[in-house]
Design a protein around this motif. Structure first.
Motif, PDB file in Angstrom:
ATOM      1  N   THR A 194      80.570  14.308 190.162  1.00  0.00           N
ATOM      2  CA  THR A 194      80.782  14.632 188.747  1.00  0.00           C
ATOM      3  C   THR A 194      80.041  15.917 188.375  1.00  0.00           C
ATOM      4  O   THR A 194      80.506  16.681 187.545  1.00  0.00           O
ATOM      5  CB  THR A 194      80.327  13.481 187.820  1.00  0.00           C
ATOM      6  N   GLU A 195      78.909  16.168 189.042  1.00  0.00           N
ATOM      7  CA  GLU A 195      78.201  17.422 188.790  1.00  0.00           C
ATOM      8  C   GLU A 195      79.064  18.617 189.189  1.00  0.00           C
ATOM      9  O   GLU A 195      79.088  19.644 188.529  1.00  0.00           O
ATOM     10  CB  GLU A 195      76.910  17.436 189.621  1.00  0.00           C
ATOM     11  N   ALA A 196      79.798  18.460 190.312  1.00  0.00           N
ATOM     12  CA  ALA A 196      80.595  19.574 190.827  1.00  0.00           C
ATOM     13  C   ALA A 196      81.945  19.695 190.134  1.00  0.00           C
ATOM     14  O   ALA A 196      82.428  20.793 189.877  1.00  0.00           O
ATOM     15  CB  ALA A 196      80.814  19.398 192.330  1.00  0.00           C
ATOM     16  N   LEU A 197      82.567  18.566 189.827  1.00  0.00           N
ATOM     17  CA  LEU A 197      83.960  18.582 189.364  1.00  0.00           C
ATOM     18  C   LEU A 197      84.126  18.162 187.912  1.00  0.00           C
ATOM     19  O   LEU A 197      85.236  18.194 187.383  1.00  0.00           O
ATOM     20  CB  LEU A 197      84.800  17.653 190.255  1.00  0.00           C
ATOM     21  N   GLY A 198      83.035  17.747 187.277  1.00  0.00           N
ATOM     22  CA  GLY A 198      83.132  17.327 185.884  1.00  0.00           C
ATOM     23  C   GLY A 198      83.852  15.993 185.742  1.00  0.00           C
ATOM     24  O   GLY A 198      83.965  15.223 186.699  1.00  0.00           O
ATOM     25  N   ALA A 199      84.381  15.763 184.528  1.00  0.00           N
ATOM     26  CA  ALA A 199      84.966  14.458 184.200  1.00  0.00           C
ATOM     27  C   ALA A 199      86.168  14.131 185.072  1.00  0.00           C
ATOM     28  O   ALA A 199      86.495  12.958 185.280  1.00  0.00           O
ATOM     29  CB  ALA A 199      85.362  14.430 182.730  1.00  0.00           C
ATOM     30  N   SER A 200      86.855  15.166 185.597  1.00  0.00           N
ATOM     31  CA  SER A 200      88.050  14.884 186.406  1.00  0.00           C
ATOM     32  C   SER A 200      87.704  14.095 187.664  1.00  0.00           C
ATOM     33  O   SER A 200      88.561  13.411 188.233  1.00  0.00           O
ATOM     34  CB  SER A 200      88.791  16.175 186.758  1.00  0.00           C
ATOM     35  N   ALA A 201      86.444  14.172 188.098  1.00  0.00           N
ATOM     36  CA  ALA A 201      86.034  13.402 189.277  1.00  0.00           C
ATOM     37  C   ALA A 201      86.057  11.903 189.015  1.00  0.00           C
ATOM     38  O   ALA A 201      86.223  11.105 189.944  1.00  0.00           O
ATOM     39  CB  ALA A 201      84.625  13.828 189.710  1.00  0.00           C
ATOM     40  N   LEU A 202      85.904  11.519 187.747  1.00  0.00           N
ATOM     41  CA  LEU A 202      85.803  10.092 187.413  1.00  0.00           C
ATOM     42  C   LEU A 202      87.063   9.306 187.783  1.00  0.00           C
ATOM     43  O   LEU A 202      86.997   8.108 188.035  1.00  0.00           O
ATOM     44  CB  LEU A 202      85.502   9.908 185.910  1.00  0.00           C
ATOM     45  N   HIS A 203      88.213  10.002 187.836  1.00  0.00           N
ATOM     46  CA  HIS A 203      89.457   9.331 188.237  1.00  0.00           C
ATOM     47  C   HIS A 203      89.405   8.858 189.682  1.00  0.00           C
ATOM     48  O   HIS A 203      90.237   8.064 190.115  1.00  0.00           O
ATOM     49  CB  HIS A 203      90.652  10.283 188.083  1.00  0.00           C
ATOM     50  N   HIS A 204      88.463   9.382 190.438  1.00  0.00           N
ATOM     51  CA  HIS A 204      88.392   9.079 191.874  1.00  0.00           C
ATOM     52  C   HIS A 204      87.131   8.300 192.234  1.00  0.00           C
ATOM     53  O   HIS A 204      86.697   8.297 193.372  1.00  0.00           O
ATOM     54  CB  HIS A 204      88.477  10.379 192.685  1.00  0.00           C
TER      55      HIS A 204
END
Ligand SMILES: [Zn+2]
Length: 269
Positions: A194-204
């Protein structure tokens, strides 16, 4: 584009139909089947420094390169260090063969036909990239650290900056690796994502009742590739989980490290 099962000379492997249809490239993801190694390395071990007999590993390399239509003499390997460096492979590197390279990189890139870029995995993700327009290839090793550092995106950036590729032309194949079902982690992994990709990482990322997390590294890497400008239609993702299918693939987690290695290879023809 999808990842499909292939077989040649009794050696099974996986390919990306988009690469095959574009033509001009040999490529493949190995399994643990179709080789000559024995014991815990039974049978297609492509790991050179895991304790297997070197003559058998070399035979396995010859079998696998022949099966996918690549050149054994063109093999170029790297010391993988869970970083995000992408090394340009030049004509001077060709012929390195199975000798241990002195340099460290988790991504390799070239535009030279006959050079067979090779990376190794056993749960980590192998990613192959092909630009059929500018004729550039890349092979990437992405574990969770490399994924958090965005190595897949770094490889695309290298293709664009060093060889003039347009991201829209690049095809990507994400091979077999540990999947959401089995990649259980503490909070360090999802935090890094999440630090690297932001909120979009949360889908994964999934949170389990145990307080542990399950992380979809394939989805994270597809996200990096899309952020780098690849068309979603140009990203093929293998649904094979190396830990679920430990009879078919080498899994570091399942074997607790007593294992051989898969390889992913790509070579311009
Ligand atoms: Zn699994």
């Amino acid at each position: 584009m999808t990842i499909v099962d292939s077989m040649q000379n009794q050696v099974p492997f996986l390919t990306c139909d988009g690469f095959t249809n574009a033509g001009g490239v040999a490529h493949g993801f190995s399994t643990r089947l179709g080789g000559v190694s024995e014991g815990i390395y039974d049978s297609l071990n492509l790991g050179l420094y895991r304790g297997d007999e070197p003559e058998r590993v070399e035979k396995n390399f010859r079998r696998f390169t022949a099966a996918i239509g690549a050149d054994f003499e063109g093999l170029v390997l790297s010391n993988q260090v869970h970083g995000c460096a992408v090394r340009t492979i030049t004509a001077a590197d060709r012929g390195q063969g199975l000798r241990r390279p002195i340099w460290e990189a988790d991504g390799l890139i070239t535009d030279i036909p006959g050079v067979c870029l090779t990376i190794f995995t056993a749960d980590c993700l192998p990613i192959l990239l092909y630009d059929p327009v500018r004729r550039v290839v890349s092979a990437v090793h992405a574990g969770w650290r490399g994924t958090a550092m965005g190595i897949a995106g770094e490889a695309v950036k290298a293709m664009v900056e060093r060889y003039g590729s347009c991201p829209g032309d690049i095809l990507a194949a994400i091979g077999p690796g540990i999947s959401l079902c089995c990649f259980e982690t503490d909070e360090d992994v999802p935090n890094a994502m999440t630090e690297a990709l932001g909120a979009s990482a949360l889908h994964h990322i999934e949170v389990r009742d145990s307080g542990k997390f399950h992380v979809d590294l394939k989805g994270m890497n597809a996200l990096w590739l899309k952020k780098a400008g690849l068309s979603p239609d140009h990203i093929a993702v293998s649904d094979a989980c190396t830990m679920c299918q430990h009879d078919r693939f080498w899994s570091h987690r399942y074997t607790r490290g007593q294992r051989g290695s898969q390889a992913a290879m790509i070579q311009l023809l």
